[in-house]
Design a protein around this motif. Structure first.
Motif, short mmCIF file in Angstrom:
data_model
loop_
_atom_site.label_atom_id
_atom_site.label_comp_id
_atom_site.label_asym_id
_atom_site.label_seq_id
_atom_site.Cartn_x
_atom_site.Cartn_y
_atom_site.Cartn_z
N ALA A 168 0.75 -1.33 0.11
CA ALA A 168 -0.16 -0.07 0.14
C ALA A 168 0.98 1.20 0.17
CB ALA A 168 -0.94 -0.03 1.15
N VAL A 169 2.04 1.05 0.68
CA VAL A 169 2.97 2.37 0.77
C VAL A 169 3.34 2.71 -0.55
CG1 VAL A 169 2.97 2.58 3.26
CG2 VAL A 169 4.69 1.46 2.01
N ILE A 170 3.92 1.47 -1.09
CA ILE A 170 4.45 1.64 -2.46
C ILE A 170 3.35 2.41 -3.48
CG2 ILE A 170 5.24 0.65 -4.58
CD1 ILE A 170 6.38 -1.68 -2.61
N GLY A 171 2.10 1.88 -3.37
CA GLY A 171 0.89 2.60 -4.07
C GLY A 171 0.96 3.95 -3.97
N LEU A 172 1.06 4.33 -2.63
CA LEU A 172 0.89 5.68 -2.13
C LEU A 172 2.09 6.73 -2.67
CD1 LEU A 172 -0.70 5.37 1.35
CD2 LEU A 172 -1.89 6.37 -0.68
N ALA A 173 3.14 5.98 -2.53
CA ALA A 173 4.37 6.64 -2.92
C ALA A 173 4.53 7.07 -4.42
CB ALA A 173 5.55 6.35 -2.61
N THR A 174 4.01 5.91 -5.00
CA THR A 174 4.06 6.07 -6.56
C THR A 174 2.95 7.04 -7.07
OG1 THR A 174 4.48 3.61 -6.69
CG2 THR A 174 3.56 4.44 -8.77
N GLY A 175 1.77 7.23 -6.48
CA GLY A 175 0.95 8.41 -6.90
C GLY A 175 1.38 9.66 -6.38
N VAL A 176 2.00 9.93 -5.38
CA VAL A 176 2.63 11.20 -5.01
C VAL A 176 3.89 11.53 -6.22
CG1 VAL A 176 4.15 12.48 -3.55
CG2 VAL A 176 2.00 10.99 -2.81
N LEU A 177 4.59 10.64 -6.59
CA LEU A 177 5.92 10.87 -7.22
C LEU A 177 5.22 11.09 -8.60
CD1 LEU A 177 8.04 8.06 -6.05
CD2 LEU A 177 8.64 10.43 -5.90
N ALA A 178 4.03 10.50 -9.19
CA ALA A 178 3.51 10.73 -10.46
C ALA A 178 3.08 12.13 -10.33
CB ALA A 178 2.54 9.73 -10.58
N ALA A 179 2.15 12.46 -9.38
CA ALA A 179 1.56 13.85 -9.19
C ALA A 179 2.69 14.74 -9.33
CB ALA A 179 0.77 13.97 -7.88
N HIS A 180 3.90 14.62 -8.68
CA HIS A 180 4.75 15.68 -9.04
C HIS A 180 5.47 15.83 -10.20
CE1 HIS A 180 8.88 17.05 -8.55
NE2 HIS A 180 8.63 17.99 -7.67
N ALA A 181 5.69 14.79 -10.60
CA ALA A 181 6.28 14.68 -12.18
C ALA A 181 5.26 15.32 -13.22
CB ALA A 181 6.43 12.97 -12.70
N ARG A 182 4.10 15.21 -13.05
CA ARG A 182 3.19 15.97 -13.97
C ARG A 182 3.00 17.31 -13.76
NH1 ARG A 182 -3.22 14.58 -13.25
NH2 ARG A 182 -3.01 15.97 -11.73
N ASN A 183 3.18 17.62 -12.23
CA ASN A 183 2.93 19.14 -11.90
C ASN A 183 4.18 19.87 -11.94
OD1 ASN A 183 0.17 18.92 -12.12
ND2 ASN A 183 0.17 18.16 -9.85
N SER A 184 5.26 19.45 -12.07
CA SER A 184 6.77 20.00 -11.74
C SER A 184 7.07 20.68 -13.03
CB SER A 184 7.82 18.87 -11.33
OG SER A 184 8.83 19.39 -11.24
N PRO A 185 7.63 21.74 -12.89
CA PRO A 185 8.03 22.83 -13.97
C PRO A 185 9.78 22.35 -13.89
CG PRO A 185 7.80 24.16 -12.03
CD PRO A 185 7.38 22.78 -11.70
N GLU A 186 10.25 22.06 -12.87
CA GLU A 186 11.73 21.67 -12.86
C GLU A 186 12.11 20.79 -13.73
OE1 GLU A 186 12.55 17.81 -9.71
OE2 GLU A 186 11.79 20.06 -8.97
N THR A 187 13.34 20.80 -14.22
CA THR A 187 14.07 19.96 -15.45
C THR A 187 14.76 18.69 -14.84
OG1 THR A 187 16.13 21.04 -15.50
CG2 THR A 187 14.38 21.84 -16.89
#
Length: 194
Positions: A168-187
Motif C-alpha cells: 500500500a505504501v508503494i502505491g501511495l508513494a507512486t501516486g505522489v511521485l507521479a503527481a509531482h512529475a506531472r505538475n513539476s516545472p523543474e527539469t
C-alpha cells in the motif's frame, strides 16, 4: 494518471488484508482467487514504477525500468505457481491431502523466482530514491517510502499486516511521485548536469 499509478500497490495492500497466511484445503479457494487477481496487480505495480521515468534515457531511469520489469516478471511467476497453481491443486485435493516431494519442489521454485522479483523491486525503489536525490526534489521523502515498502513485501509477501502495508505504501508513494512529475516545472537532473 497519479491515481491510476497508485491503484496496483493499493490494490495489493487491500488484497493482503484477506490473504491467508497458510495454504490448506480450507484456505485454498480464497488463496486461489486472490492470486488470480494478483496476476493483474503484480505486473501493473512494476509498470507503475516504470511509468515514473517514462520518456527518459539516463542510467538511473534504466535501472528503475529494469528493476520494475524484474519484479513484474519474476514476482508474477511466483504468483502463478505458488498462488494460482498451488491454490487450485490444494483446493482440488481436499481435506486428506498430502503434499508430494514434487509439489514441494514446485513451491520451492516459485519461492526462488519470487526472491528475484522482490530484490528487483528493491532495486527499482532504491533507484527512485537516487533519482530524487540527484534532482534535489522534495519528493525524496516520498521516494524513500518505496524501498521501505519493497522491503516489507520482500520479507512478508503481501501478508497482513507488514506485506499489505508495504504494498500500500508503494502505491501511495507512486501516486505522489507521479503527481509531482506531472505538475513539476523543474527539469530532469541529467539536463542540469550539463
Amino acid at each position: 494518471m497519479p491515481v491510476l499509478l497508485s491503484v496496483p500497490g493499493l490494490g495489493l495492500g487491500v488484497a493482503g488484508l484477506f490473504h491467508p497466511h497458510t495454504l490448506t484445503p480450507a484456505t485454498a479457494e480464497r488463496w486461489y482467487v486472490l492470486h488470480v487477481a494478483g496476476l493483474v496487480f503484480f505486473p501493473l505495480l512494476g509498470l507503475a514504477l516504470a511509468a515514473l521515468v517514462r520518456g527518459r534515457h539516463d542510467p538511473v531511469a534504466w535501472v528503475v525500468r529494469l528493476g520494475a520489469a524484474g519484479f513484474a516478471l519474476f514476482y508474477t511467476s511466483l504468483d502463478v505457481i505458488y498462488g494460482v497453481a498451488a491454490g487450485r491443486v490444494t483446493r482440488d485435493m481436499g481435506e486428506g491431502y498430502q503434499r508430494s516431494a514434487d509439489f514441494s519442489a514446485m513451491l520451492a521454485t516459485a519461492v526462488d523466482l519470487g526472491e528475484i522479483g522482490s530484490w528487483s523491486l528493491l532495486v527499482a525503489g532504491v533507484a527512485l530514491v537516487v533519482d530524487r536525490v540527484l534532482s534535489r526534489s522534495w519528493t525524496t521523502a516520498a521516494a524513500l517510502v518505496v524501498p521501505a515498502g519493497a522491503w516489507l513485501v520482500h520479507v512478508d509477501h503481501i501478508f497482513s499486516p507488514e506485506g499489505a502495508v508495504g504494498a500500500a505504501v508503494i502505491g501511495l508513494a507512486t501516486g505522489v511521485l507521479a503527481a509531482h512529475a506531472r505538475n513539476s516545472p523543474e527539469t530532469r537532473w541529467e539536463s542540469n548536469a550539463t
